[in-house]
Design an enzyme around this catalytic site. Structure first.
Site, mmCIF file in Angstrom:
data_model
loop_
_atom_site.group_PDB
_atom_site.id
_atom_site.type_symbol
_atom_site.label_atom_id
_atom_site.label_comp_id
_atom_site.label_asym_id
_atom_site.label_seq_id
_atom_site.Cartn_x
_atom_site.Cartn_y
_atom_site.Cartn_z
ATOM 1 N N ASP A 1 -4.577 -7.863 5.200
ATOM 2 C CA ASP A 1 -5.924 -7.422 4.848
ATOM 3 C C ASP A 1 -6.759 -8.595 4.342
ATOM 4 O O ASP A 1 -7.908 -8.801 4.758
ATOM 5 C CB ASP A 1 -5.829 -6.329 3.785
ATOM 6 C CG ASP A 1 -7.113 -5.538 3.633
ATOM 7 O OD1 ASP A 1 -7.983 -5.627 4.519
ATOM 8 O OD2 ASP A 1 -7.258 -4.818 2.627
ATOM 9 N N LYS B 1 5.772 -14.231 1.692
ATOM 10 C CA LYS B 1 5.812 -14.770 0.334
ATOM 11 C C LYS B 1 7.243 -14.640 -0.171
ATOM 12 O O LYS B 1 7.502 -14.232 -1.303
ATOM 13 C CB LYS B 1 4.827 -14.030 -0.583
ATOM 14 C CG LYS B 1 4.583 -14.714 -1.930
ATOM 15 C CD LYS B 1 3.958 -16.101 -1.817
ATOM 16 C CE LYS B 1 3.728 -16.704 -3.199
ATOM 17 N NZ LYS B 1 3.288 -18.118 -3.118
ATOM 18 N N ASP C 1 -10.073 -10.552 6.395
ATOM 19 C CA ASP C 1 -11.408 -10.710 5.823
ATOM 20 C C ASP C 1 -11.828 -12.173 5.864
ATOM 21 O O ASP C 1 -12.988 -12.492 6.179
ATOM 22 C CB ASP C 1 -11.440 -10.197 4.380
ATOM 23 C CG ASP C 1 -11.643 -8.688 4.302
ATOM 24 O OD1 ASP C 1 -11.422 -8.010 5.321
ATOM 25 O OD2 ASP C 1 -12.017 -8.195 3.217
ATOM 26 N N ASP D 1 -0.309 -18.206 0.693
ATOM 27 C CA ASP D 1 -1.279 -19.122 0.094
ATOM 28 C C ASP D 1 -1.560 -20.302 1.015
ATOM 29 O O ASP D 1 -2.712 -20.724 1.179
ATOM 30 C CB ASP D 1 -0.814 -19.593 -1.298
ATOM 31 C CG ASP D 1 0.676 -19.888 -1.360
ATOM 32 O OD1 ASP D 1 1.400 -19.623 -0.374
ATOM 33 O OD2 ASP D 1 1.131 -20.365 -2.416
ATOM 34 N N TYR E 1 0.819 -1.215 0.000
ATOM 35 C CA TYR E 1 0.000 0.000 0.000
ATOM 36 C C TYR E 1 0.857 1.272 0.000
ATOM 37 O O TYR E 1 0.368 2.354 0.259
ATOM 38 C CB TYR E 1 -0.899 0.028 1.240
ATOM 39 C CG TYR E 1 -2.085 -0.918 1.202
ATOM 40 C CD1 TYR E 1 -2.092 -2.036 0.379
ATOM 41 C CD2 TYR E 1 -3.188 -0.703 2.007
ATOM 42 C CE1 TYR E 1 -3.170 -2.900 0.370
ATOM 43 C CE2 TYR E 1 -4.269 -1.565 2.000
ATOM 44 C CZ TYR E 1 -4.253 -2.666 1.175
ATOM 45 O OH TYR E 1 -5.323 -3.523 1.166
#
Length: 359
Positions: free
Chosen positions: A243, A186, A247, A219, A136
């Site tokens: 984020d 990652k 969720d 993942d 971001y």
């Protein structure tokens, strides 16, 4: 001492849930002998449509002297998402160095998870999300727009200050909880930023020898949120990964309408901000059915931050009692047919009755 809280109701259902939550919070504060004042700012997408700016250019100075900030929601169907997010929420989180986004996930008694076999308390973890940098950071650009050779570059940015802040907060939380921290990364594909991230986790972890550290690629972590969510305790992740995972965490614990969030400056030099995770939800705006619980739980996190555990506990106890009561009102997102105001009024009554028992 009277606390001074800034209110940014924002867009969509934001004003609805902020307004509904206030009497609940006032009841809890009064019961605990705590006083606070609020100042509301009408910043958001309607202001953008009228003036071309989500907030004033000197808006951070308006907020700086408040003890904390409550944000309702950001987002509007007539304004691009990168404009609404960047023009208000990200301006505040970056401007006030609110590096630490804390998002707890808990499966309450009385709430049904979409995952089979999980009951109240089985899902109980907290994600620490880097809140100002990473994906971001808005580093990059576009060239040759509209031509065949058009190119877009979007780079993630990680600083030692921002990364260490959220990693240290996650280790502190893990040391106070079950002593397990999962580093979500990652680094197999992102060999600069994510390997740097892993290095910082390893370095900071040396100061917390009693915390067991595990590592998952994002993942695999997403898969395990569905496959074995009960095995997680504290997780730390970059902005985008955190984020997405939170969720998913809200989904497996019943509803986005229950999920709270913090945006904390760990130095305490600037005000921190608290908000529900659910966003502006324009599809139900004005229908009076938005769940106010995520906002009430965000207020509880605010009072934790201000070191007023009595107020925070009163709000949490009221939420837990309401959700465990099969006869209590609940909004459609968790299987009921009650409206926002009905749920909020019931929460307020529960806070007040608990106060009468000697809160």
């Amino acid at each position: 001492m009277a606390y001074d809280i800034a209110l940014l109701p924002g867009d969509g259902i934001g004003p609805e849930v902020v307004e509904a939550s206030l009497p609940v919070v006032e009841a809890a504060a009064t019961a605990c002998g705590v006083s606070f004042e609020t100042t509301a700012y009408d910043w958001g997408s309607e202001r953008y449509l009228e003036t071309g700016a989500m907030m004033p250019g000197d808006g951070l100075e308006d907020l700086r002297d408040h003890d904390a900030i409550v944000l309702g929601a950001v987002g509007h169907p007539d304004v691009p998402d990168h404009v609404t997010l960047g023009g208000l929420r990200l301006t505040i989180t970056k401007g006030f160095k609110q590096h630490v986004c804390r998002r707890p996930t808990y499966l309450y008694e009385g709430v049904t998870s979409p995952l089979r076999g999980y009951v109240d308390g089985d899902i109980d973890f907290v994600v620490y999300r880097q809140n100002t940098e990473g994906e971001y950071a808005d580093v990059g650009g576009r060239k040759y727009r509209g031509f065949e050779n058009e190119v877009a570059v979007q780079s993630a940015l990680y600083t030692r200050e921002g990364t260490e802040a959220v990693v240290r907060a996650a280790f502190e939380a893990a040391s106070e909880r079950a002593g397990r921290l999962t580093n979500v990364t990652k680094s197999n594909a992102q060999s600069h930023g994510m390997v740097f991230w892993d290095d910082v986790v390893q370095e900071v972890g040396k100061a917390y020898p009693d915390v067991e550290v595990g590592r998952l690629l994002v993942d695999a972590a997403s898969m395990d949120f569905v496959r074995r969510p009960d095995e997680f305790d504290v997780l730390v992740a970059s902005n985008l990964f955190g984020d997405i995972l939170t969720d998913l965490g809200a989904g497996i614990s019943g509803s986005m309408g229950l999920a709270p969030s913090t945006n904390v400056d760990p130095t305490g030099e600037r005000p921190s901000m608290f908000e529900p995770v659910h966003g502006s939800a324009f599809d139900i705006t004005g229908e009076g059915v938005a769940n106010p619980i995520a906002t009430v739980r965000s207020w509880a996190l605010l009072w934790d931050h201000l070191d007023e555990p009595g107020v925070a506990g009163a709000l949490r106890d009221a939420v837990a009692a309401q959700l465990a009561d099969a006869g209590a009102p609940r909004t459609p997102d968790i299987g009921g047919d009650a409206g926002t105001e009905h749920v909020a009024a019931d929460l307020r009554e529960r806070v007040s009755s608990t106060a009468g028992d000697g809160l």
